[in-house]
Design a protein around this motif. Structure first.
Motif, short mmCIF file in Angstrom:
data_model
loop_
_atom_site.label_atom_id
_atom_site.label_comp_id
_atom_site.label_asym_id
_atom_site.label_seq_id
_atom_site.Cartn_x
_atom_site.Cartn_y
_atom_site.Cartn_z
N PHE A 1 -11.99 -17.24 7.03
CA PHE A 1 -12.65 -16.19 7.79
C PHE A 1 -12.31 -14.80 7.25
O PHE A 1 -11.24 -14.59 6.67
N ALA A 2 -13.23 -13.87 7.47
CA ALA A 2 -13.07 -12.49 7.06
C ALA A 2 -13.31 -11.58 8.27
O ALA A 2 -14.18 -11.86 9.09
N LEU A 3 -12.52 -10.52 8.36
CA LEU A 3 -12.65 -9.54 9.44
C LEU A 3 -12.54 -8.16 8.83
O LEU A 3 -11.62 -7.89 8.07
N THR A 4 -13.48 -7.29 9.14
CA THR A 4 -13.45 -5.93 8.61
C THR A 4 -13.58 -4.89 9.71
O THR A 4 -14.26 -5.13 10.72
N THR A 5 -12.96 -3.75 9.49
CA THR A 5 -13.13 -2.61 10.39
C THR A 5 -14.34 -1.79 9.97
O THR A 5 -14.77 -0.91 10.71
N ASN A 6 -14.87 -2.06 8.77
CA ASN A 6 -15.84 -1.18 8.11
C ASN A 6 -15.15 0.15 7.84
O ASN A 6 -13.94 0.28 8.04
N MET B 1 -7.08 -6.09 2.24
CA MET B 1 -7.57 -5.08 1.30
C MET B 1 -8.35 -4.01 2.05
O MET B 1 -8.72 -4.21 3.21
N GLY B 2 -8.60 -2.92 1.39
CA GLY B 2 -9.37 -1.85 2.01
C GLY B 2 -9.25 -0.59 1.18
O GLY B 2 -9.01 -0.65 -0.03
N LEU C 1 -8.25 2.51 -3.28
CA LEU C 1 -8.28 1.13 -2.81
C LEU C 1 -6.88 0.53 -2.76
O LEU C 1 -6.00 0.93 -3.51
N TYR C 2 -6.70 -0.45 -1.88
CA TYR C 2 -5.46 -1.22 -1.85
C TYR C 2 -5.81 -2.70 -1.70
O TYR C 2 -6.87 -3.05 -1.16
N SER C 3 -4.93 -3.56 -2.18
CA SER C 3 -5.15 -5.00 -2.07
C SER C 3 -3.81 -5.72 -2.09
O SER C 3 -2.99 -5.47 -2.96
N LEU C 4 -3.60 -6.59 -1.11
CA LEU C 4 -2.39 -7.40 -1.05
C LEU C 4 -2.79 -8.87 -1.05
O LEU C 4 -3.54 -9.31 -0.17
N VAL D 1 -10.92 8.80 6.13
CA VAL D 1 -11.75 7.63 6.35
C VAL D 1 -11.00 6.46 5.73
O VAL D 1 -10.49 6.55 4.61
N GLY D 2 -10.90 5.36 6.48
CA GLY D 2 -10.17 4.20 5.99
C GLY D 2 -10.84 2.91 6.40
O GLY D 2 -11.71 2.89 7.28
N SER D 3 -10.42 1.83 5.77
CA SER D 3 -10.93 0.50 6.13
C SER D 3 -9.84 -0.53 5.95
O SER D 3 -8.94 -0.38 5.12
N ILE D 4 -9.92 -1.57 6.77
CA ILE D 4 -9.02 -2.72 6.69
C ILE D 4 -9.89 -3.97 6.65
O ILE D 4 -10.79 -4.15 7.47
N ASN D 5 -9.64 -4.83 5.68
CA ASN D 5 -10.34 -6.12 5.56
C ASN D 5 -9.27 -7.20 5.48
O ASN D 5 -8.40 -7.17 4.61
N LEU D 6 -9.35 -8.16 6.39
CA LEU D 6 -8.36 -9.23 6.49
C LEU D 6 -9.04 -10.57 6.27
O LEU D 6 -10.08 -10.83 6.85
#
Length: 177
Positions: free
Chosen positions: A42-47, A77-78, A140-143, A167-172
């Motif tokens: 599954f993927a979840l984003t804040t946009n 990532m985000g 960008l960041y990515s873990l 402005v930021g985003s989080i993608n899990l």
């Protein structure tokens, strides 16, 4: 004629050679691939979210008690338009702003995630423990977590990105089993 035997000897090691061709490729893949093919990834984003001054972008997933599934985090990532701090917490309370819906990465699958979600801007409340804290520069960041953070039933995971006007985003991404 070479000195190589084409047959294995009973008193020696078993010799094999992988022939990697188009019709019979040798493939190795991470657990994410199998989970995605099974409809359990599954993927979840804040946009992209405008974060007000002196606040953080907060995203939380809750694995409710009795869900019968365990969550293993795959990656996070985000991006951010200014220097920020990314913190992953065990626990915490996010005052509900929105409840984004996780997407199954097996497109067209009817399987849904068991997590409850919360997203808002502000400050994380309640009782929590910092697991990972990373200062970020703009960009960008990515873990790659590779399943190394596990959220069993009855536990929650919170992510904070901020503080400040940006402005930021989080993608899990995670899999459930």
């Amino acid at each position: 004629m070479t000195n190589t035997n084409v047959f294995n000897q009973s008193n020696g090691p078993l010799f094999t050679q992988l022939t990697n061709t188009f019709t019979t490729p040798g493939i190795e893949a991470p657990p994410d691939t199998g989970a995605a093919a099974a409809g359990s990834f599954f993927a979840l984003t804040t946009n992209n979210v405008s974060i007000p001054s002196s606040q953080n972008l907060l995203l939380q997933i809750v694995n409710t008690a009795g869900s019968g599934r365990t969550i293993r985090l795959s990656s996070l990532m985000g991006g951010t338009t200014a220097a920020a701090t990314l913190v992953i917490y065990s626990g915490g309370t996010v005052t509900v702003g929105t409840t984004p819906v996780p997407s199954n990465t097996l497109l067209g699958s009817s399987n849904t995630s068991i997590v409850s979600t919360r997203q808002n801007t502000g400050t994380l409340g309640g009782t929590f423990t910092s697991l990972i804290s990373i200062p970020l520069t703009a960009g960008l960041y990515s873990l790659d977590l590779n399943g190394s953070i596990v959220v069993p039933p009855g536990q929650s995971l919170s992510i904070s990105l901020g503080t400040g006007s940006q402005v930021g985003s989080i993608n899990l991404l995670w899999w459930e089993f």
